[in-house]
Design a protein around this motif. Structure first.
Motif, mmCIF file in Angstrom:
data_model
loop_
_atom_site.group_PDB
_atom_site.id
_atom_site.type_symbol
_atom_site.label_atom_id
_atom_site.label_comp_id
_atom_site.label_asym_id
_atom_site.label_seq_id
_atom_site.Cartn_x
_atom_site.Cartn_y
_atom_site.Cartn_z
ATOM 1 N N TRP A 1 27.776 -25.669 -0.124
ATOM 2 C CA TRP A 1 26.796 -26.384 1.087
ATOM 3 C C TRP A 1 25.331 -25.714 1.220
ATOM 4 C CZ3 TRP A 1 26.003 -30.725 2.985
ATOM 5 C CH2 TRP A 1 25.293 -30.776 3.938
ATOM 6 N N LEU A 2 25.231 -24.246 0.897
ATOM 7 C CA LEU A 2 24.213 -23.826 0.698
ATOM 8 C C LEU A 2 23.407 -24.074 -0.230
ATOM 9 C CD1 LEU A 2 22.457 -21.348 2.073
ATOM 10 C CD2 LEU A 2 23.498 -19.687 0.673
ATOM 11 N N GLY A 3 23.798 -24.323 -1.310
ATOM 12 C CA GLY A 3 23.280 -24.872 -2.487
ATOM 13 C C GLY A 3 22.386 -25.951 -2.348
ATOM 14 N N VAL A 4 23.350 -27.091 -1.818
ATOM 15 C CA VAL A 4 22.801 -28.243 -1.259
ATOM 16 C C VAL A 4 21.683 -28.204 -0.325
ATOM 17 C CG1 VAL A 4 23.529 -30.394 -0.108
ATOM 18 C CG2 VAL A 4 25.144 -29.532 -1.545
ATOM 19 N N LEU A 5 21.634 -27.207 0.586
ATOM 20 C CA LEU A 5 20.515 -27.468 1.452
ATOM 21 C C LEU A 5 19.435 -26.684 0.744
ATOM 22 C CD1 LEU A 5 22.224 -25.611 4.525
ATOM 23 C CD2 LEU A 5 21.526 -27.916 4.245
ATOM 24 N N GLY B 1 10.603 -37.596 -12.412
ATOM 25 C CA GLY B 1 9.454 -36.778 -12.115
ATOM 26 C C GLY B 1 9.601 -35.939 -11.013
ATOM 27 N N GLU B 2 10.737 -35.685 -10.491
ATOM 28 C CA GLU B 2 10.467 -34.782 -9.297
ATOM 29 C C GLU B 2 10.779 -33.307 -9.822
ATOM 30 O OE1 GLU B 2 13.513 -37.847 -6.850
ATOM 31 O OE2 GLU B 2 14.218 -36.083 -7.508
ATOM 32 N N PRO B 3 9.927 -32.514 -9.327
ATOM 33 C CA PRO B 3 10.078 -31.131 -9.751
ATOM 34 C C PRO B 3 11.094 -30.216 -9.430
ATOM 35 C CG PRO B 3 8.424 -31.282 -7.831
ATOM 36 C CD PRO B 3 9.136 -32.650 -8.212
ATOM 37 N N ILE B 4 11.329 -29.396 -10.265
ATOM 38 C CA ILE B 4 12.524 -28.442 -9.981
ATOM 39 C C ILE B 4 11.879 -26.992 -9.745
ATOM 40 C CG2 ILE B 4 14.717 -27.152 -10.992
ATOM 41 C CD1 ILE B 4 14.942 -29.727 -12.370
ATOM 42 N N ASP B 5 11.804 -26.828 -8.496
ATOM 43 C CA ASP B 5 11.208 -25.217 -8.080
ATOM 44 C C ASP B 5 12.127 -24.318 -7.885
ATOM 45 O OD1 ASP B 5 12.450 -26.234 -5.987
ATOM 46 O OD2 ASP B 5 10.572 -26.636 -4.756
ATOM 47 N N LEU B 6 11.693 -23.140 -7.422
ATOM 48 C CA LEU B 6 12.683 -21.862 -7.226
ATOM 49 C C LEU B 6 13.887 -22.335 -6.605
ATOM 50 C CD1 LEU B 6 13.239 -19.073 -8.352
ATOM 51 C CD2 LEU B 6 11.792 -18.235 -6.583
ATOM 52 N N PRO B 7 13.824 -23.063 -5.010
ATOM 53 C CA PRO B 7 14.850 -23.021 -4.254
ATOM 54 C C PRO B 7 15.887 -24.046 -4.913
ATOM 55 C CG PRO B 7 12.553 -23.326 -3.137
ATOM 56 C CD PRO B 7 12.282 -22.917 -4.472
ATOM 57 N N THR B 8 15.176 -25.157 -5.750
ATOM 58 C CA THR B 8 16.165 -26.328 -6.351
ATOM 59 C C THR B 8 17.182 -25.610 -7.384
ATOM 60 O OG1 THR B 8 14.810 -27.960 -5.930
ATOM 61 C CG2 THR B 8 16.245 -28.237 -7.707
ATOM 62 N N ALA B 9 16.382 -24.668 -8.190
ATOM 63 C CA ALA B 9 17.159 -23.888 -9.084
ATOM 64 C C ALA B 9 17.984 -22.950 -8.640
ATOM 65 C CB ALA B 9 15.990 -23.022 -10.170
ATOM 66 N N GLY B 10 17.735 -21.958 -7.656
ATOM 67 C CA GLY B 10 18.741 -21.265 -6.950
ATOM 68 C C GLY B 10 19.978 -22.018 -6.169
ATOM 69 N N GLY B 11 19.570 -23.115 -5.633
ATOM 70 C CA GLY B 11 20.782 -24.180 -5.280
ATOM 71 C C GLY B 11 21.559 -24.636 -6.205
ATOM 72 N N ALA B 12 21.120 -24.812 -7.133
ATOM 73 C CA ALA B 12 22.097 -25.361 -8.599
ATOM 74 C C ALA B 12 22.794 -24.322 -9.065
ATOM 75 C CB ALA B 12 21.048 -25.777 -9.757
ATOM 76 N N GLY B 13 22.143 -22.969 -8.953
ATOM 77 C CA GLY B 13 23.088 -21.782 -9.367
ATOM 78 C C GLY B 13 24.067 -21.552 -8.434
ATOM 79 N N LEU B 14 23.801 -21.597 -7.116
ATOM 80 C CA LEU B 14 24.805 -21.576 -6.108
ATOM 81 C C LEU B 14 26.122 -22.406 -6.477
ATOM 82 C CD1 LEU B 14 22.963 -20.686 -2.733
ATOM 83 C CD2 LEU B 14 24.488 -19.158 -4.034
ATOM 84 N N ILE B 15 25.572 -23.826 -6.747
ATOM 85 C CA ILE B 15 26.875 -24.743 -6.684
ATOM 86 C C ILE B 15 27.216 -24.545 -7.992
ATOM 87 C CG2 ILE B 15 26.845 -27.190 -7.237
ATOM 88 C CD1 ILE B 15 23.964 -27.826 -5.746
ATOM 89 N N GLN C 1 27.597 -32.309 -8.838
ATOM 90 C CA GLN C 1 26.821 -33.438 -8.801
ATOM 91 C C GLN C 1 25.404 -33.318 -8.319
ATOM 92 O OE1 GLN C 1 28.743 -36.837 -7.715
ATOM 93 N NE2 GLN C 1 26.822 -38.132 -7.500
ATOM 94 N N VAL C 2 25.325 -32.445 -7.283
ATOM 95 C CA VAL C 2 23.994 -32.272 -6.831
ATOM 96 C C VAL C 2 23.112 -31.569 -7.796
ATOM 97 C CG1 VAL C 2 22.604 -30.911 -5.106
ATOM 98 C CG2 VAL C 2 24.895 -32.012 -4.469
ATOM 99 N N GLY C 3 23.591 -30.739 -8.449
ATOM 100 C CA GLY C 3 22.749 -30.129 -9.780
ATOM 101 C C GLY C 3 22.371 -31.306 -10.818
ATOM 102 N N PHE C 4 23.223 -31.900 -11.145
ATOM 103 C CA PHE C 4 23.123 -33.238 -12.050
ATOM 104 C C PHE C 4 22.036 -34.144 -11.646
ATOM 105 C CE2 PHE C 4 27.684 -32.728 -13.606
ATOM 106 C CZ PHE C 4 27.263 -32.135 -14.592
ATOM 107 N N ALA C 5 22.003 -34.315 -10.335
ATOM 108 C CA ALA C 5 21.026 -35.177 -9.633
ATOM 109 C C ALA C 5 19.484 -34.389 -9.672
ATOM 110 C CB ALA C 5 21.421 -35.445 -7.976
ATOM 111 N N ALA C 6 19.574 -33.165 -9.420
ATOM 112 C CA ALA C 6 18.385 -32.610 -9.529
ATOM 113 C C ALA C 6 17.754 -32.538 -11.185
ATOM 114 C CB ALA C 6 18.196 -30.891 -9.105
ATOM 115 N N LEU C 7 18.669 -32.486 -12.018
ATOM 116 C CA LEU C 7 18.162 -32.639 -13.376
ATOM 117 C C LEU C 7 17.410 -34.195 -13.667
ATOM 118 C CD1 LEU C 7 18.007 -31.581 -16.050
ATOM 119 C CD2 LEU C 7 20.305 -32.369 -16.481
#
Length: 304
Positions: free
Chosen positions: A137-141, A263-277, A250-256
């Protein structure tokens, strides 16, 4: 001798891997919905998805040779009704909200699932599952942070939350049905109910899809079927809370897909959230202490 699931056609993947594959398939399904949802009516998307899934599910049941009507027919119909209602909500949220936001709101469902499984099925919420849910959930946020500065339409946010709650009810019902029903039968009832529910709305407002849209509609149905197979296979072997915690991936897949396709950018928080997931998924994939393996599904006959 190990029994082979008829749903996977003889594969020997562990339950956690089935849940990850399910999440991948569902993320691709959402991409298809996003591609066609701006022009085609929502009911038409649901109907196309249900027709493809119904054909594949019926062929699977016939190949296996099990009774397609099952034993707990009332609960199977209820599962189909609840799942269909959840599907309308989720698709509506995907169309009217940013992809990342819709996916994040949908991922309220593991919390709902864990609570319902505890209340209705008596499944214990172990520390591993609770920790994985918290990290997920922290990764989702973190993944959702780019959308936090822009207000989202309240109506569609509520629709997305309703979809998450209905999804949890459907998942818990699958866990209950697994005690007596074949996984292929559980999968079949979903489109079996969704087709008559969506058909009247389509007949009232039909829109002819373009060839490209038609391909996307077929893809939505195929990826949904793959996702349902993986989901049902996992939920017949794992406690509902643990299985759905794994699906945070699945949230990580959605970011990808958002970065690659929309064309949605993957920034540092997004990458960190994917790592937590990912960490949450790995925690769930590990066997709890003192458990030799996953609980086999009930009444799972060998392949014929």
């Amino acid at each position: 001798m190990n029994r082979i699931s008829p749903v996977d056609g003889g594969g020997a993947l562990p339950a956690g891997a089935w849940m990850v594959l399910s999440a991948l398939a569902f993320s691709l399904m959402v991409v298809g919905v996003k591609q066609v949802g701006d022009r085609l009516p929502l009911a038409e998307v649901v109907l196309a998805r249900a027709l493809v899934s119904l054909a594949l599910s019926y062929a699977m049941v016939r190949r296996i040779g099990v009774d397609p009507w099952g034993q707990l027919r009332g609960l199977l119909v209820v599962r189909g009704l609840v799942g269909s209602a959840a599907l309308f909500c989720v698709y509506a949220a995907v169309v009217h909200l940013p992809l990342a936001a819709a996916t994040v709101l949908q991922y309220l469902y593991p919390t709902f699932t864990a609570l319902l499984a505890w209340l209705l099925l008596g499944e214990r919420l172990g520390r591993r599952v609770l920790a994985a849910m918290g990290l997920g959930w922290l990764g989702v946020l973190l993944v959702a942070r780019p959308t936090a500065s822009a207000p989202l339409p309240a109506l569609w946010v509520l629709v997305a939350v309703a979809g998450a709650l209905l999804t949890a009810v459907a998942y818990v019902s699958v866990r209950r049905l697994a005690e007596s029903e074949h996984p292929a039968v559980i999968i079949l009832y979903f489109p079996l109910v969704a087709v008559p529910l969506s058909l009247p709305a389509v007949l009232l407002d039909p829109v002819l899809p373009t060839p490209t849209e038609l391909l996307w509609l077929v893809a939505v149905g195929v990826f949904t079927q793959l996702g349902q197979v993986g989901l049902t296979r996992a939920l017949t072997q794992l406690p509902a809370a643990r299985a759905t915690a794994i699906s945070y991936v699945q949230v990580g897949f959605a970011a990808l897909w958002g970065w690659w396709i929309f064309g949605e950018p993957i920034d540092l928080p997004t990458a960190g959230g994917a790592g937590l997931i990912l960490v949450a998924t790995l925690i769930c994939l590990g066997k709890p202490p003192g458990v030799a393996g996953a609980v086999p599904s009930a009444r799972e006959p060998p392949v014929r």
